[in-house]
Design a protein around this motif. Structure first.
Motif, PDB file in Angstrom:
ATOM      1  N   PRO A 266       6.707  -4.469 -18.440  1.00 36.16           N
ATOM      2  CA  PRO A 266       7.095  -3.466 -17.442  1.00 36.16           C
ATOM      3  C   PRO A 266       6.348  -3.729 -16.133  1.00 36.16           C
ATOM      4  N   ALA A 267       7.020  -3.500 -15.012  1.00 40.80           N
ATOM      5  CA  ALA A 267       6.371  -3.721 -13.715  1.00 40.80           C
ATOM      6  C   ALA A 267       7.026  -2.871 -12.646  1.00 40.80           C
ATOM      7  N   ASP A 268       6.258  -1.967 -12.061  1.00 38.73           N
ATOM      8  CA  ASP A 268       6.746  -1.223 -10.884  1.00 38.73           C
ATOM      9  C   ASP A 268       6.481  -2.035  -9.633  1.00 38.73           C
ATOM     10  N   MET A 269       5.581  -2.997  -9.767  1.00 35.69           N
ATOM     11  CA  MET A 269       5.253  -3.852  -8.632  1.00 35.69           C
ATOM     12  C   MET A 269       4.996  -5.259  -9.151  1.00 35.69           C
TER      13      MET A 269
ATOM     14  N   ARG B 271       2.436   2.175 -11.719  1.00 35.41           N
ATOM     15  CA  ARG B 271       1.572   2.246 -12.904  1.00 35.41           C
ATOM     16  C   ARG B 271       1.297   0.849 -13.454  1.00 35.41           C
ATOM     17  N   HIS B 272       2.366   0.064 -13.522  1.00 33.27           N
ATOM     18  CA  HIS B 272       2.247  -1.284 -14.074  1.00 33.27           C
ATOM     19  C   HIS B 272       2.489  -2.316 -12.978  1.00 33.27           C
TER      20      HIS B 272
ATOM     21  N   MET C 172       0.829  -1.210   0.000  1.00 35.00           N
ATOM     22  CA  MET C 172       0.000   0.000   0.000  1.00 35.00           C
ATOM     23  C   MET C 172       0.861   1.257   0.000  1.00 35.00           C
ATOM     24  N   THR C 173       2.022   1.173   0.633  1.00 30.61           N
ATOM     25  CA  THR C 173       2.951   2.311   0.643  1.00 30.61           C
ATOM     26  C   THR C 173       3.478   2.587  -0.761  1.00 30.61           C
ATOM     27  N   GLU C 174       3.754   1.516  -1.490  1.00 32.89           N
ATOM     28  CA  GLU C 174       4.332   1.689  -2.830  1.00 32.89           C
ATOM     29  C   GLU C 174       3.288   2.047  -3.878  1.00 32.89           C
ATOM     30  N   LEU C 175       2.065   1.668  -3.617  1.00 34.71           N
ATOM     31  CA  LEU C 175       1.017   1.739  -4.644  1.00 34.71           C
ATOM     32  C   LEU C 175       0.863   3.099  -5.334  1.00 34.71           C
TER      33      LEU C 175
END
Ligand SMILES: Cc1cc2nc3c(=O)[nH]c(=O)nc-3n(C[C@H](O)[C@H](O)[C@H](O)COP(=O)(O)OP(=O)(O)OC[C@H]3O[C@@H](n4cnc5c(N)ncnc54)[C@H](O)[C@@H]3O)c2cc1C
Length: 412
Positions: free
Chosen positions: A235-238, A149-150, A142-145
């Motif tokens: 691509p993935a930020d998470m 974007r991806h 939740m902190t990173e959310l």
């Protein structure tokens, strides 16, 4: 010899099973000393919302607590939180914590659950790669959310699908990778898999079946993408990994308990060690509804019901674990309720039209109802429970007919 602290009942793991065990002991009039040791810092809380309404921000942590904080004090249940049991000495009836403290027990209840399986590929432990098991896990996400974007979800089981639904609803680009040829392949029949795949796609989730992950790409120690076996890069930020759990049982196995993928228990949840019980996700038990096969069930129902069986046995009642499993999952505005164990079915009857987003799957084995998956059809779920409990033999044509209530189907 120094005097170690000792409890009549010591519960390892302050999760669903552990909490229910303590509640049920006092409820059964047990007046001895009780302590619960948990390696998380929190009082027992509900885990299911971690991939649902807690992750989406719709429910606060306080509302997840299984009992209000004062409950445990009022019943003289000692909470030893933030400590992990690393060793069990079954002969001496002692456990040892990671802080080197030894605690004695009369009876031990092992309810340590499981920990998420990790990927075996390069990059599996980078920043930005998440699993969801604890409050801390969900809060890290939740902190990173806000800057994500991806998102790529690896694993099309319930937790992966629920997380995908939350992220898609929050406007993220979500790709979900499933190694098998359908989501929920391990737990549900194909019509349910196809239904959920279509729902997720309609909400913008890119579902990839038969997808094989080769590695996680990194930049400055953080995950930035997922590499597929065919060479494609997403691509993935998470990255969220939902590929099942490993039961937490090593200290018991080291102490000589029978087991392997879980700790083996009998119909009263007793392990092979004297005065040691095991319940919940980690308990390997012969299940009548699975045709007597030894299985672990990962659900709140199972943790609670095994806690009740173990504690009744401890206070001297005659009981046997033999309950009908049930489970639920919420994705978007869909409420799935399942009852029974569908593994081994030889026929599926679809009751209602998936297109209406309200239907049930009824699983048969050799003519008997063994399980139901009900989407937005709570009445089928409620009535289906009795059919599963009785292993009822009903006509498929009647089960399919939604103008006839399920409980009115003729027993053969
Ligand atoms: C994200 C998510 C969603 C879920 N959704 C659903 C759902 O919709 N419906 C459903 O029925 N079930 C759901 N489940 C499964 C359900 O939460 C579990 O089946 C249930 O929590 C099992 O209870 P347990 O007591 O066996 O283990 P847990 O509740 O996991 O409790 C075990 C506790 O023991 C602690 N522990 C482990 N080892 C030690 C040690 N050595 N010393 C001290 N403490 C230790 C753990 O940290 C943990 O706090 C979900 C689970 C997750 C993670």
């Amino acid at each position: 010899m120094s005097m170690a602290e000792r409890y009549d009942v010591l519960i390892v793991g302050a999760g669903h099973g552990g909490a229910q065990a303590a509640v049920a002991l006092r409820g059964n009039g047990f007046t001895g000393t009780i302590a619960m040791i948990g390696d998380e810092p929190d009082l027992p809380y509900e885990r299911p919302p971690l991939s649902k309404e807690f992750l989406s921000g719709d429910k606060s942590f306080e509302r997840l607590l299984i009992r209000p904080p004062r409950f445990w004090d009022e019943r003289a249940i000692a909470m030893l939180l933030g400590r992990r049991v690393v060793r069990v000495d079954a002969d001496a009836h002692m456990v040892e914590t990671d802080g080197g403290v030894r605690l004695g027990y009369g009876t031990l209840i092992w309810s340590a659950g499981g920990r998420p399986r990790r990927l075996g590929c390069p990059g599996h432990d980078l920043e930005g790669v998440h699993t969801i098991r604890t409050r801390a896990d969900a809060e890290r996400m939740m902190t990173e959310l806000p800057t994500v974007r991806h998102a790529v979800v690896i694993g099309g089981g319930y937790i992966g699908l629920e997380a995908a639904a939350v992220l898609a609803k929050a406007g993220r680009y979500v790709t979900l990778l499933e190694a098998q040829d359908r989501v929920l392949a391990r737990v549900a029949g194909e019509p349910l898999s196809r239904f959920f795949e279509a729902e997720h796609r309609a909400h913008g989730v890119d579902i990839r079946l038969g997808a094989c992950v080769d590695g996680i790409d990194e930049r400055a120690g953080r995950a930035v993408g997922v590499r597929l076996a065919g060479g494609e890069r997403l691509p993935a930020d998470m990255v969220i990994v939902g590929i099942g759990i490993l039961p937490t049982v090593q200290p018991l196995l080291d102490a000589g308990a029978a087991g392997g993928n879980g700790v083996a228990v009998d119909g009263q949840c007793r392990t092979s060690l004297p005065d040691v019980y095991a319940i919940g996700d980690c308990a390997l038990h012969a299940n009548r509804l699975a045709g007597g096969a030894s299985i672990r069930i990962e659900s709140v129902q199972n943790a609670n019901d095994q806690a009740i069986v173990a504690t009744k046995t401890i206070v001297g009642h005659q009981v046997e674990y033999d309950t009908v499993p049930w489970f639920w999952s919420n994705q978007y505005d869909l409420r799935l309720q399942t009852v029974g164990l569908s593994a081994g079915y030889d026929q599926i009857v679809v009751r209602g039209d998936p297109f209406d987003r309200a239907f049930s799957l009824i699983y048969f084995k050799e003519g008997s109802v063994i399980a139901l998956d009900c989407v937005n059809r709570t009445r089928d779920y409620v009535q289906g429970r009795a059919l599963v409990a009785a292993r009822a033999r009903i006509l498929a044509a009647e089960a399919r007919n939604i103008s006839l209530q399920l409980h009115a189907a003729t027993s053969l």
